[in-house]
Design a protein around this motif. Structure first.
Motif, PDB file in Angstrom:
ATOM      1  N   ALA A 259       0.828  -1.213   0.000  1.00 12.02           N
ATOM      2  CA  ALA A 259       0.000   0.000   0.000  1.00 12.02           C
ATOM      3  C   ALA A 259       0.860   1.260   0.000  1.00 12.02           C
ATOM      4  O   ALA A 259       0.552   2.232  -0.701  1.00 12.02           O
ATOM      5  N   SER A 260       1.960   1.256   0.760  1.00 13.48           N
ATOM      6  CA  SER A 260       2.805   2.450   0.826  1.00 13.48           C
ATOM      7  C   SER A 260       3.569   2.649  -0.480  1.00 13.48           C
ATOM      8  O   SER A 260       3.822   3.781  -0.905  1.00 13.48           O
ATOM      9  N   ILE A 261       3.945   1.560  -1.140  1.00 18.03           N
ATOM     10  CA  ILE A 261       4.641   1.657  -2.427  1.00 18.03           C
ATOM     11  C   ILE A 261       3.709   2.235  -3.483  1.00 18.03           C
ATOM     12  O   ILE A 261       4.077   3.135  -4.244  1.00 18.03           O
ATOM     13  N   LEU A 262       2.467   1.735  -3.518  1.00 21.75           N
ATOM     14  CA  LEU A 262       1.497   2.227  -4.490  1.00 21.75           C
ATOM     15  C   LEU A 262       1.196   3.707  -4.260  1.00 21.75           C
ATOM     16  O   LEU A 262       1.050   4.479  -5.222  1.00 21.75           O
ATOM     17  N   GLN A 263       1.132   4.113  -2.994  1.00 21.72           N
ATOM     18  CA  GLN A 263       0.901   5.530  -2.685  1.00 21.72           C
ATOM     19  C   GLN A 263       2.024   6.394  -3.251  1.00 21.72           C
ATOM     20  O   GLN A 263       1.776   7.455  -3.840  1.00 21.72           O
ATOM     21  N   GLU A 264       3.263   5.947  -3.097  1.00 19.87           N
ATOM     22  CA  GLU A 264       4.404   6.721  -3.596  1.00 19.87           C
ATOM     23  C   GLU A 264       4.397   6.787  -5.122  1.00 19.87           C
ATOM     24  O   GLU A 264       4.658   7.843  -5.713  1.00 19.87           O
ATOM     25  N   GLY A 280      15.664  -2.631  -4.882  1.00 20.61           N
ATOM     26  CA  GLY A 280      15.946  -3.491  -3.736  1.00 20.61           C
ATOM     27  C   GLY A 280      17.191  -4.297  -4.028  1.00 20.61           C
ATOM     28  O   GLY A 280      17.588  -4.436  -5.191  1.00 20.61           O
ATOM     29  N   GLN A 281      17.806  -4.829  -2.978  1.00 22.26           N
ATOM     30  CA  GLN A 281      18.981  -5.673  -3.195  1.00 22.26           C
ATOM     31  C   GLN A 281      18.586  -6.965  -3.907  1.00 22.26           C
ATOM     32  O   GLN A 281      19.385  -7.565  -4.604  1.00 22.26           O
ATOM     33  N   ASN A 282      17.355  -7.404  -3.712  1.00 22.20           N
ATOM     34  CA  ASN A 282      16.872  -8.654  -4.309  1.00 22.20           C
ATOM     35  C   ASN A 282      15.359  -8.537  -4.512  1.00 22.20           C
ATOM     36  O   ASN A 282      14.578  -9.157  -3.802  1.00 22.20           O
ATOM     37  N   VAL A 283      14.950  -7.730  -5.486  1.00 21.33           N
ATOM     38  CA  VAL A 283      13.543  -7.335  -5.595  1.00 21.33           C
ATOM     39  C   VAL A 283      12.599  -8.511  -5.797  1.00 21.33           C
ATOM     40  O   VAL A 283      11.465  -8.485  -5.311  1.00 21.33           O
ATOM     41  N   ASN A 284      13.035  -9.539  -6.516  1.00 19.61           N
ATOM     42  CA  ASN A 284      12.076 -10.608  -6.789  1.00 19.61           C
ATOM     43  C   ASN A 284      11.942 -11.608  -5.646  1.00 19.61           C
ATOM     44  O   ASN A 284      11.255 -12.624  -5.766  1.00 19.61           O
ATOM     45  N   SER A 285      12.558 -11.311  -4.489  1.00 21.98           N
ATOM     46  CA  SER A 285      12.221 -12.054  -3.271  1.00 21.98           C
ATOM     47  C   SER A 285      11.351 -11.196  -2.354  1.00 21.98           C
ATOM     48  O   SER A 285      11.191 -11.493  -1.169  1.00 21.98           O
ATOM     49  N   PHE A 286      10.783 -10.121  -2.918  1.00 23.24           N
ATOM     50  CA  PHE A 286       9.869  -9.236  -2.179  1.00 23.24           C
ATOM     51  C   PHE A 286       8.773 -10.065  -1.511  1.00 23.24           C
ATOM     52  O   PHE A 286       8.224 -10.999  -2.099  1.00 23.24           O
ATOM     53  N   ARG A 287       8.431  -9.675  -0.256  1.00 25.12           N
ATOM     54  CA  ARG A 287       7.432 -10.442   0.504  1.00 25.12           C
ATOM     55  C   ARG A 287       6.770  -9.518   1.522  1.00 25.12           C
ATOM     56  O   ARG A 287       7.301  -9.279   2.606  1.00 25.12           O
ATOM     57  N   ASP A 288       5.602  -8.983   1.169  1.00 22.28           N
ATOM     58  CA  ASP A 288       4.871  -8.072   2.045  1.00 22.28           C
ATOM     59  C   ASP A 288       4.043  -8.885   3.041  1.00 22.28           C
ATOM     60  O   ASP A 288       3.089  -9.576   2.657  1.00 22.28           O
ATOM     61  N   LEU A 289       4.404  -8.767   4.315  1.00 21.84           N
ATOM     62  CA  LEU A 289       3.713  -9.509   5.373  1.00 21.84           C
ATOM     63  C   LEU A 289       2.718  -8.649   6.150  1.00 21.84           C
ATOM     64  O   LEU A 289       2.260  -9.045   7.221  1.00 21.84           O
ATOM     65  N   SER A 290       2.378  -7.474   5.630  1.00 25.50           N
ATOM     66  CA  SER A 290       1.553  -6.544   6.395  1.00 25.50           C
ATOM     67  C   SER A 290       0.082  -6.938   6.448  1.00 25.50           C
ATOM     68  O   SER A 290      -0.653  -6.474   7.314  1.00 25.50           O
ATOM     69  N   LEU A 317       2.538 -11.242   0.290  1.00 27.62           N
ATOM     70  CA  LEU A 317       2.284 -10.909  -1.107  1.00 27.62           C
ATOM     71  C   LEU A 317       3.621 -10.772  -1.825  1.00 27.62           C
ATOM     72  O   LEU A 317       4.534 -10.096  -1.336  1.00 27.62           O
ATOM     73  N   ARG A 318       3.737 -11.373  -2.980  1.00 20.52           N
ATOM     74  CA  ARG A 318       5.023 -11.495  -3.666  1.00 20.52           C
ATOM     75  C   ARG A 318       5.224 -10.411  -4.733  1.00 20.52           C
ATOM     76  O   ARG A 318       4.339  -9.614  -5.023  1.00 20.52           O
ATOM     77  N   PHE A 319       6.414 -10.444  -5.332  1.00 21.33           N
ATOM     78  CA  PHE A 319       6.809  -9.401  -6.274  1.00 21.33           C
ATOM     79  C   PHE A 319       5.886  -9.345  -7.496  1.00 21.33           C
ATOM     80  O   PHE A 319       5.592  -8.260  -8.006  1.00 21.33           O
ATOM     81  N   SER A 320       5.416 -10.488  -7.960  1.00 18.50           N
ATOM     82  CA  SER A 320       4.545 -10.470  -9.133  1.00 18.50           C
ATOM     83  C   SER A 320       3.259  -9.698  -8.847  1.00 18.50           C
ATOM     84  O   SER A 320       2.752  -8.985  -9.719  1.00 18.50           O
ATOM     85  N   HIS A 321       2.732  -9.818  -7.630  1.00 21.27           N
ATOM     86  CA  HIS A 321       1.535  -9.068  -7.251  1.00 21.27           C
ATOM     87  C   HIS A 321       1.839  -7.569  -7.222  1.00 21.27           C
ATOM     88  O   HIS A 321       1.056  -6.753  -7.729  1.00 21.27           O
ATOM     89  N   LEU A 322       2.972  -7.201  -6.634  1.00 20.36           N
ATOM     90  CA  LEU A 322       3.364  -5.791  -6.594  1.00 20.36           C
ATOM     91  C   LEU A 322       3.532  -5.238  -8.005  1.00 20.36           C
ATOM     92  O   LEU A 322       3.025  -4.153  -8.335  1.00 20.36           O
TER      93      LEU A 322
END
Length: 568
Positions: A259-264, A280-290, A317-322
């Motif tokens: 949500a904060s990324i989309l706002q920006e 990110g240092q490793n963007v495709n291991s992104f994992r939003d646990l909020s 939520l993973r990088f593909s969703h973002l």
């Protein structure tokens, strides 16, 4: 009791302990007649803040008496901060976070070093050469401090970021030049650290955090009116490659809430930004646990033939969703991301499919290989073989026709033989990257390589091997880019060419620089209304020549991202 409390009490601004609160009548009797503000209570005269007390304590004086309010129309001049950024794109993003925090706390920004009250260097520690640049810069700032007129407050110098995290003690004690040291997770503490430094003391905070992402801070873009921007989506890294200092300077991996990324990104779109790079240092291991409902989602698999030093991480939520959500915000905004790790492109992941399907996600991937030798890749703890990497490259090119590829390579890693080096040369030839980032190995303290391996490749051999890698990359990049000659490329205009005001410069979908004449152009949407392209415009350019780093061409027309996609 804090210094100055007696003076505050004498002025009627501080009640004795246990005293009953004054009634409204008592306040009015002491403070005189109205008119009073509409809100409950009233405005006190400006009192001393933490900086005043620290200064007084350092000088051994009692606390300052309360100051009278400034005359109407006059305001105390805000302290001016000068920011310099070194190293990677993450540091560019960090600089914007730092400025957002300081701006909110009453600082003004200056682009003139001589005007600054505070100089902050956002530093890199990935190679020794990067750190040496900072030590050299500090010597210049030492001379600047010495020349500072006595009538002005002493210049305060701060070291921020990765070098601060790695070398805190040495920075503070070496010539006593630096006043503030703040690691990548301590930027919120900068106003306090600078207040302490104003009293003449050194101040430091290099604590790493398991959860700091600065998600609630909207960065202030450091290039006003810019067409491109970086958005940090995560911090830290868990991969623990044996050569890499990042896990020790930026800490463990943690992701910002989507949500904060989309706002920006929406804010940037509203400001007219036409290209956003997710960082990110490793963007495709992104994992939003909020979001609680997604915390039990199964962990995705790895790319075929890849492994990792840590256990699979379930939930989030993973990088593909973002990437899906970001690409939907503005159809006229290009989306890039960097850096991914090759291991995190499993066959079933939606990232490659999204890149292929969405017209505003750039058909460009950074696939850092580091070496072409399986033996060296194992020593680096990269989690894949040469064969697995090449299989991934073929899979990417099959999934995204015409994709532009870039990569990172290290020359002269611990134990690298001439045969290992030649395997890297052959990988460069086989893959034929469009863009490359190549460096000689620089051992970093704290890393696994520092503890377990020998930096046994002589400096002159590293230099020779690096030169051969660079030459090979350029030869192959010329061939890769020459394939674009005769084609029409959609270019996002960034501004005038550095070499000629008569030419414009921008980048194509593959992130390759394109230079073309600044001429009157028809608008594809409004025939008969010629005009010159401006920064932020999309221009269709026919490529006429190519080098290893640049394309040249002739402009055809101004257009839009959506219109160009529809015409293809």
């Amino acid at each position: 009791m804090l210094p100055g409390a007696r003076a505050l009490r004498a002025a009627g601004l501080l009640r004795p302990p246990g005293a009953a609160p004054r009634t409204g009548a008592a306040r009015r009797a002491r403070c005189g007649p109205g008119p009073w503000p509409a809100w409950r209570g009233f405005a006190l005269p400006a009192g001393p803040d933490l900086r005043h007390f620290l200064k007084a304590a350092a000088a051994g004086q009692p606390g300052p008496s309360p100051e009278l309010p400034p005359e109407p129309g006059s305001t105390p001049e805000a302290p001016k901060v000068y920011l310099e950024t070194y190293g990677c794109q993450m540091n560019v993003s960090d600089t914007e976070i730092v400025w957002a925090i300081l701006q909110k706390n009453g600082y003004a920004r200056t682009k003139e070093l001589g005007e600054a009250d505070v100089v902050l260097l956002v530093t890199c520690s990935v190679r020794e050469k990067a750190e040496q640049a900072i030590w050299n810069r500090l010597q210049h700032l030492k001379a600047l401090k010495a020349r500072r007129p006595q009538a002005r407050a002493p210049l305060r110098v701060g070291i921020l970021g990765c070098m601060a995290e790695r070398l805190k003690e040495e920075i503070l004690h070496r010539e006593k030049l630096v006043d503030v040291v703040a690691g990548p997770d301590a930027y919120r503490d900068l106003p306090r650290l600078l207040a302490v430094a104003e009293s003449g003391q050194q101040a430091a905070n290099v604590l790493l955090s398991l959860d700091e992402t600065y998600a609630d801070i909207l960065p202030v873009q450091t290039s006003a009116g810019g067409t491109t921007a970086f958005v940090s989506i995560m911090r830290g890294c868990d991969n623990m490659c044996s050569y890499c200092i990042v896990p020790f300077t930026r800490g463990r991996e943690r992701s910002r809430p989507i949500a904060s990324i989309l706002q920006e990104v929406r804010m940037l779109s509203d400001q007219g930004v036409k290209e956003v790079t997710l960082l990110g240092q490793n963007v495709n291991s992104f994992r939003d646990l909020s979001e609680v409902q997604f915390q039990s989602v199964a962990a995705p698999g790895l790319s075929r033939g890849f492994s990792t030093v840590y256990k699979a991480k379930a939930g989030g939520l993973r990088f593909s969703h973002l990437l899906d959500q970001v690409s939907r915000i503005d159809p006229e905004m290009r989306i890039r991301f960097t850096s991914p790790h090759p291991k995190d492109f499993p066959d079933e992941a939606g990232v490659l499919q999204l890149i292929q399907e969405r017209h505003n996600i750039c058909k460009q991937l950074h696939l850092p290989a580091q070496s072409g030798s399986t033996r060296i890749l194992e020593a680096m703890r990269r989690g894949y073989t040469r064969e697995a990497y090449l299989e991934l490259v073929h899979h990417v090119r099959d999934s995204i026709p015409g994709v532009s590829l870039s990569s990172d390579f290290i020359a002269g890693f611990c134990g690298e033989t001439e045969e290992d080096h030649l395997q890297t040369v052959s990988l460069l030839r086989e893959v034929r990257y469009n863009v490359g980032f190549l460096f000689a190995y620089s051992m970093r303290q704290k890393t696994r390589a520092h503890h377990r391996l020998q930096d046994d490749v002589p400096a002159d051999v590293k230099k020779r091997r690096l030169e051969q890698l660079i030459a090979t990359f350029r030869e192959e990049a010329v061939r890769a880019n020459a394939a674009l000659v005769g084609q029409a490329q959609l270019v996002l205009v960034e501004g005038p060419s550095k070499r000629s005001a008569l030419e414009l410069c921008g980048r194509n979908d593959g992130n390759i620089k394109v230079i073309f004449p600044n001429a009157e152009l028809e608008d594809a949407a409004e025939p008969g209304a010629p005009g010159r392209a401006q920064p932020g415009d999309y221009v269709m350019v026919k490529v006429t020549s190519a080098s290893s780093q640049t394309l040249r061409g002739v402009p055809l027309c101004r257009t839009t991202l959506s219109r160009a996609a529809a015409s293809h």
